[in-house]
Design a protein around this motif. Structure first.
Motif, short mmCIF file in Angstrom:
data_model
loop_
_atom_site.label_atom_id
_atom_site.label_comp_id
_atom_site.label_asym_id
_atom_site.label_seq_id
_atom_site.Cartn_x
_atom_site.Cartn_y
_atom_site.Cartn_z
N THR A 1 0.83 -1.21 0.00
CA THR A 1 0.00 0.00 0.00
C THR A 1 0.87 1.26 0.00
OG1 THR A 1 -1.71 -1.21 1.22
CG2 THR A 1 -1.85 1.19 1.20
N ASP A 2 1.90 1.26 0.87
CA ASP A 2 2.80 2.42 0.92
C ASP A 2 3.53 2.60 -0.40
OD1 ASP A 2 1.99 2.71 3.52
OD2 ASP A 2 3.76 1.69 4.38
N LEU A 3 3.96 1.47 -1.00
CA LEU A 3 4.66 1.55 -2.28
C LEU A 3 3.75 2.09 -3.37
CD1 LEU A 3 7.27 0.97 -3.82
CD2 LEU A 3 6.44 -1.35 -4.21
N SER A 4 2.52 1.63 -3.37
CA SER A 4 1.58 2.13 -4.38
C SER A 4 1.30 3.61 -4.20
CB SER A 4 0.27 1.33 -4.30
OG SER A 4 0.50 -0.04 -4.54
N ALA A 5 1.22 4.06 -2.92
CA ALA A 5 0.97 5.48 -2.66
C ALA A 5 2.17 6.34 -3.02
CB ALA A 5 0.58 5.69 -1.20
N ALA A 6 3.40 5.81 -2.81
CA ALA A 6 4.60 6.60 -3.07
C ALA A 6 5.05 6.54 -4.53
CB ALA A 6 5.75 6.12 -2.18
N ALA A 7 4.49 5.64 -5.29
CA ALA A 7 4.93 5.48 -6.68
C ALA A 7 4.72 6.74 -7.52
CB ALA A 7 4.22 4.29 -7.31
N PRO A 8 3.55 7.42 -7.47
CA PRO A 8 3.41 8.64 -8.28
C PRO A 8 4.42 9.71 -7.94
CG PRO A 8 1.26 7.87 -7.52
CD PRO A 8 2.28 7.07 -6.80
N GLY A 9 4.69 9.93 -6.62
CA GLY A 9 5.68 10.93 -6.23
C GLY A 9 7.07 10.57 -6.72
N MET A 10 7.44 9.29 -6.64
CA MET A 10 8.75 8.86 -7.12
C MET A 10 8.88 9.08 -8.62
SD MET A 10 9.11 5.36 -4.88
CE MET A 10 10.70 4.95 -5.63
N VAL A 11 7.79 8.85 -9.33
CA VAL A 11 7.82 9.07 -10.78
C VAL A 11 8.05 10.55 -11.09
CG1 VAL A 11 6.44 8.97 -12.87
CG2 VAL A 11 6.40 7.05 -11.28
N LYS A 12 7.35 11.42 -10.36
CA LYS A 12 7.54 12.86 -10.58
C LYS A 12 8.98 13.27 -10.26
CE LYS A 12 2.73 14.16 -9.71
NZ LYS A 12 1.80 14.93 -8.85
N GLN A 13 9.52 12.77 -9.14
CA GLN A 13 10.90 13.10 -8.78
C GLN A 13 11.88 12.60 -9.85
OE1 GLN A 13 11.69 11.59 -4.88
NE2 GLN A 13 10.23 12.97 -3.85
N ALA A 14 11.64 11.42 -10.34
CA ALA A 14 12.53 10.89 -11.38
C ALA A 14 12.49 11.77 -12.62
CB ALA A 14 12.13 9.45 -11.72
N ILE A 15 11.30 12.24 -12.98
CA ILE A 15 11.18 13.12 -14.15
C ILE A 15 11.95 14.42 -13.92
CG2 ILE A 15 9.55 14.46 -15.54
CD1 ILE A 15 7.52 12.20 -15.04
N GLN A 16 11.80 15.01 -12.70
CA GLN A 16 12.53 16.25 -12.41
C GLN A 16 14.04 16.03 -12.41
OE1 GLN A 16 11.01 17.67 -8.71
NE2 GLN A 16 8.98 18.22 -9.54
N VAL A 17 14.50 14.87 -11.89
CA VAL A 17 15.94 14.58 -11.90
C VAL A 17 16.46 14.46 -13.32
CG1 VAL A 17 17.65 12.82 -11.32
CG2 VAL A 17 15.98 13.53 -9.61
N ILE A 18 15.69 13.81 -14.18
CA ILE A 18 16.11 13.67 -15.58
C ILE A 18 16.20 15.04 -16.25
CG2 ILE A 18 15.39 12.78 -17.83
CD1 ILE A 18 14.20 10.37 -16.32
N LYS A 19 15.22 15.92 -15.95
CA LYS A 19 15.27 17.26 -16.53
C LYS A 19 16.47 18.05 -16.01
CE LYS A 19 10.30 17.74 -17.32
NZ LYS A 19 9.07 18.51 -16.98
N SER A 20 16.73 17.95 -14.69
CA SER A 20 17.86 18.68 -14.12
C SER A 20 19.19 18.14 -14.67
CB SER A 20 17.84 18.58 -12.60
OG SER A 20 17.95 17.23 -12.19
N ILE A 21 19.26 16.82 -14.90
CA ILE A 21 20.49 16.26 -15.47
C ILE A 21 20.72 16.81 -16.87
CG2 ILE A 21 21.48 14.11 -16.35
CD1 ILE A 21 20.27 12.70 -13.93
#
Length: 252
Positions: free
Chosen positions: A152-172
């Motif tokens: 349940t926690d993983l499913s709830a945190a998955a959208p936020g992790m996806v957004k962070q990954a997108i921001q990291v890719i953009k910053s890179i």
């Protein structure tokens, strides 16, 4: 009884009917006329026989052929002479109507007759299936509460992790572009005007007329800017003020 049967068996053999059973005189007449046309050519090759004799022989042949066929045929169990010459014409329309009515009646009646048997067979099959026992009893799967909470926690945190990954890719990508620009700046070579300005700002008075090094060529070992400034100040007899200590009220 046996004597009677033994006596009746020879009579049955003698009374056995060998004549051909047919149902229509019309079909037999058509066949007789067909073969008469063939028999008319039987005496065509006889050149020694006169024409009058041929006609007599031919008529006798045809008459004997027709009589032999009629004697060896039974029309609906009757002899040829006893059977009626005029046959009733079959009305196809009425026959078709009767067939349609009979088929419709069967379609209405037969399903009602078949339905009880079908129901009885289905009940028998269900009863037979109920006699079978399960060889393997199914077990209930118990869920692990810890694993459920983790999922349940993983499913709830998955959208936020996806957004962070997108921001990291953009910053890179942005950082990569900035690093490429910095590399281009560092790889740039100083021009003649830049070297003259550098000499005027950090160079000594006695060496101001010295020739400038060539722009192109092997790179020279340049000292850091802070050290160059200290050396220039020492040559000009200029001593910079020391910073006042934190606890002193007067300068040294």
């Amino acid at each position: 009884m046996e004597s009677v049967e033994s006596e009746s068996s020879p009579n049955d053999e003698t009374n056995q009917e060998y004549r051909v059973q047919i149902t229509s005189k019309k079909q037999v007449i058509e066949q007789i006329n067909k073969y008469k046309e063939i028999l008319k050519t039987a005496l065509d090759g006889q050149l020694d026989v006169a024409d009058d004799t041929k006609q007599v022989l031919l008529q006798e042949l045809l008459a004997n052929f027709e009589a032999a066929v009629q004697d060896n045929v039974l029309v609906n169990g009757q002899a040829w002479g006893e059977a009626p010459d005029v046959e009733e014409d079959v009305d196809l329309d009425s026959l078709l109507d009767d067939t349609i009515v009979e088929t419709t009646r069967r379609r209405r009646a037969y399903p009602r007759k078949i339905l009880p048997h079908v129901v009885h067979s289905l009940k028998a099959e269900r009863k037979l299936m109920g006699l079978f026992e399960d060889a393997v009893k199914p077990q209930e799967v118990v869920k692990d509460p810890d694993q459920e909470s983790i999922m349940t926690d993983l499913s709830a945190a998955a959208p936020g992790m996806v957004k962070q990954a997108i921001q990291v890719i953009k910053s890179i990508n942005t950082l990569q572009k900035q690093a490429e620009g910095l590399c281009e700046i560092l790889n740039m070579k100083a021009g003649r005007t830049t070297l003259e300005i550098h000499r005027e700002v950090f160079g000594s008075h006695g060496q101001s007329d010295a020739p400038l090094p060539p722009v192109t060529g092997a790179p020279t070992n340049r000292q850091p800017i802070k050290r160059a400034a200290e050396e220039a100040a020492a040559r000009d007899c200029y001593v910079p003020l020391r910073k006042k200590p934190a606890g002193d009220g007067e300068p040294e």
